[in-house]
Scaffold this motif. Structure first.
Motif, short mmCIF file in Angstrom:
data_model
loop_
_atom_site.label_atom_id
_atom_site.label_comp_id
_atom_site.label_asym_id
_atom_site.label_seq_id
_atom_site.Cartn_x
_atom_site.Cartn_y
_atom_site.Cartn_z
N ALA A 286 -22.12 -16.39 17.21
CA ALA A 286 -20.99 -15.61 17.71
C ALA A 286 -21.32 -14.13 17.84
O ALA A 286 -20.57 -13.38 18.47
N ASP A 287 -22.47 -13.70 17.28
CA ASP A 287 -22.82 -12.28 17.40
C ASP A 287 -23.27 -11.92 18.81
O ASP A 287 -23.39 -10.74 19.16
N GLY A 288 -23.55 -12.94 19.65
CA GLY A 288 -23.91 -12.69 21.03
C GLY A 288 -25.32 -12.20 21.26
O GLY A 288 -25.71 -11.92 22.40
N LEU A 289 -26.12 -12.10 20.21
CA LEU A 289 -27.49 -11.61 20.35
C LEU A 289 -28.42 -12.71 20.83
O LEU A 289 -28.25 -13.89 20.52
N HIS A 290 -29.43 -12.30 21.59
CA HIS A 290 -30.52 -13.21 21.94
C HIS A 290 -31.30 -13.54 20.66
O HIS A 290 -31.38 -12.73 19.73
N TYR A 291 -31.87 -14.74 20.61
CA TYR A 291 -32.67 -15.17 19.45
C TYR A 291 -33.70 -14.11 19.05
O TYR A 291 -33.84 -13.77 17.87
N GLU A 292 -34.42 -13.56 20.03
CA GLU A 292 -35.46 -12.58 19.74
C GLU A 292 -34.87 -11.25 19.28
O GLU A 292 -35.42 -10.59 18.39
N GLN A 293 -33.76 -10.85 19.87
CA GLN A 293 -33.12 -9.60 19.47
C GLN A 293 -32.64 -9.66 18.03
O GLN A 293 -32.72 -8.69 17.29
N ARG A 294 -32.14 -10.82 17.62
CA ARG A 294 -31.63 -10.97 16.25
C ARG A 294 -32.77 -10.79 15.24
O ARG A 294 -32.59 -10.21 14.17
N ILE A 295 -33.95 -11.29 15.59
CA ILE A 295 -35.10 -11.11 14.71
C ILE A 295 -35.48 -9.64 14.64
O ILE A 295 -35.70 -9.08 13.56
N ALA A 296 -35.56 -9.00 15.80
CA ALA A 296 -36.00 -7.60 15.85
C ALA A 296 -35.01 -6.66 15.17
O ALA A 296 -35.40 -5.74 14.45
N GLU A 297 -33.73 -6.88 15.38
CA GLU A 297 -32.72 -5.95 14.88
C GLU A 297 -32.28 -6.23 13.45
O GLU A 297 -31.99 -5.30 12.69
N ARG A 298 -32.27 -7.52 13.09
CA ARG A 298 -31.71 -7.88 11.78
C ARG A 298 -32.70 -8.61 10.87
O ARG A 298 -32.38 -8.87 9.71
N GLY A 299 -33.85 -8.99 11.42
CA GLY A 299 -34.80 -9.77 10.63
C GLY A 299 -34.35 -11.19 10.39
O GLY A 299 -34.84 -11.86 9.48
N GLN A 300 -33.43 -11.70 11.22
CA GLN A 300 -32.87 -13.03 11.02
C GLN A 300 -33.48 -14.01 12.02
O GLN A 300 -33.36 -13.83 13.23
#
Length: 270
Positions: free
Chosen positions: A63-77
Motif C-alpha cells: 500500500a506504500d505505492g513504492l516500486h520493489y527496488e525503491q523500497r530497498i533503496a529508500e527503506r532497506g526493505q
C-alpha cells in the motif's frame, strides 16, 4: 511456460546434494528442513551493520505505492513472500552476495528515475536477466572462450571436461531463478554469464567483488547482449546424464549460435 516449483514437502531430497543447490549447503537447514524459515530466522543472518531487512510482502506493505527496488533503496526493505521458493532463494543470494545485489539495486533505481515506472531500458533488462539467471565465470585459457564463442558445446563440456574439474574454470551461480529450477531433478539449466579472464590463479571470489564494482559504476550490464548463455547442465555433476558423451551431442539445452551473434571479450581480471 512459467516454471512452477514443487511444493516444499515434495522436493526430491537428492537435489540438495547435487549442483547447483549443493553449493549452497551452508543454508541446508533453511532449504531442506521440513518448515519454511521465518523472516526472523533469515534476518538473523545479516551482519550487524546491515541496513537491509527482509519484510513480508503483504497488502499493508504494498500500500506504500513504492516500486520493489525503491523500497530497498529508500527503506532497506526487501519484500519477501513467505513460503515461496523464489523469494527464499533470492534472500539467500542477498545474504551471500550483498555487494552485487546492492549495486544492481542502485542501478535499477537510477533507471527507474530516468525511464519512469512503466518503461524499461536495455540496462534494466540486462540487470534483471542477470539477477534471475546470472553466472560469474572466471577462466585463464583463451581457447575455452573461443569454444564458447562458437557454441561448440561438445568441445567446451566434453573435450575440455577436465577444465571444469581441475579448477581451470570457476563459476559462481548468482541467479536465484536458476537455483529455483534446480529443485526439479530433470530440469535442464541454462545461465546467463559474465566472463572474467584471469592472468593468475583463478579466483571467483575476486571476480565477484570486481563484478559488484563494475555494475555499480555502470561498466557492466548495460545491454542484455553482454550476457552469454551457459548450459549449466553440461557441467560435471550438474546433470545425471552428462558423464556420457551422447549427452553433449544431443541435449536440447545446447543451442547453436544465432547468425550474426557476437559476444563481448572477457573482462580482464588483474
Amino acid at each position: 511456460m512459467r516454471y512452477v516449483a514443487p511444493a516444499r514437502g515434495t522436493v526430491d531430497p537428492q537435489v540438495f546434494g547435487r549442483m547447483p543447490l549443493l553449493a549452497w549447503r551452508e543454508y541446508a537447514d533453511l532449504l531442506a528442513g521440513s518448515q519454511w524459515p521465518t523472516l526472523d530466522v533469515l534476518n538473523a543472518l545479516w551482519p550487524a551493520h546491515a541496513r537491509t531487512r527482509f519484510v513480508a510482502q503483504d497488502h499493508e506493505l504494498l500500500a506504500d505505492g513504492l516500486h520493489y527496488e525503491q523500497r530497498i533503496a529508500e527503506r532497506g526493505q526487501i519484500a519477501t513472500r513467505i513460503g515461496n521458493w523464489h523469494d527464499l532463494l533470492n534472500a539467500l543470494v542477498w545474504l551471500r552476495y550483498p555487494a552485487i545485489k546492492q549495486a544492481l539495486n542502485q542501478r535499477q533505481v537510477a533507471e527507474i528515475a530516468r525511464m519512469g515506472p512503466k518503461h524499461r531500458s536495455r540496462p534494466q533488462y540486462a540487470m534483471t536477466h542477470f539477477d534471475e539467471a546470472g553466472v560469474i565465470v572466471v577462466l585463464r585459457d583463451p581457447a575455452l572462450l573461443a569454444l564458447w564463442d562458437a557454441h561448440d558445446w561438445h568441445g567446451l563440456f566434453w573435450r575440455r571436461r577436465q577444465a571444469w574439474l581441475d579448477g581451470a574454470i570457476q563459476l559462481e551461480l548468482f541467479g536465484h531463478a536458476v537455483l529455483e529450477h534446480g529443485l526439479s531433478p530433470d530440469k535442464l539449466l541454462v545461465g546467463k554469464a559474465l566472463v572474467f579472464q584471469s592472468s593468475r590463479d583463478v579466483d571467483a571470489g575476486d571476480a565477484c567483488a570486481e563484478c559488484a564494482a563494475a555494475v555499480a559504476a555502470g561498466k557492466l550490464l548495460c545491454d542484455p547482449l553482454e550476457l552469454r548463455p551457459l548450459p549449466l547442465s553440461g557441467l560435471p555433476g550438474w546433470h545425471a546424464d552428462n558423464a556420457d558423451e551422447a549427452f553433449h551431442l544431443t541435449t536440447v539445452c545446447y543451442q547453436p549460435r544465432r547468425a550474426g551473434r557476437e559476444y563481448p571479450p572477457a573482462h580482464a581480471q588483474p
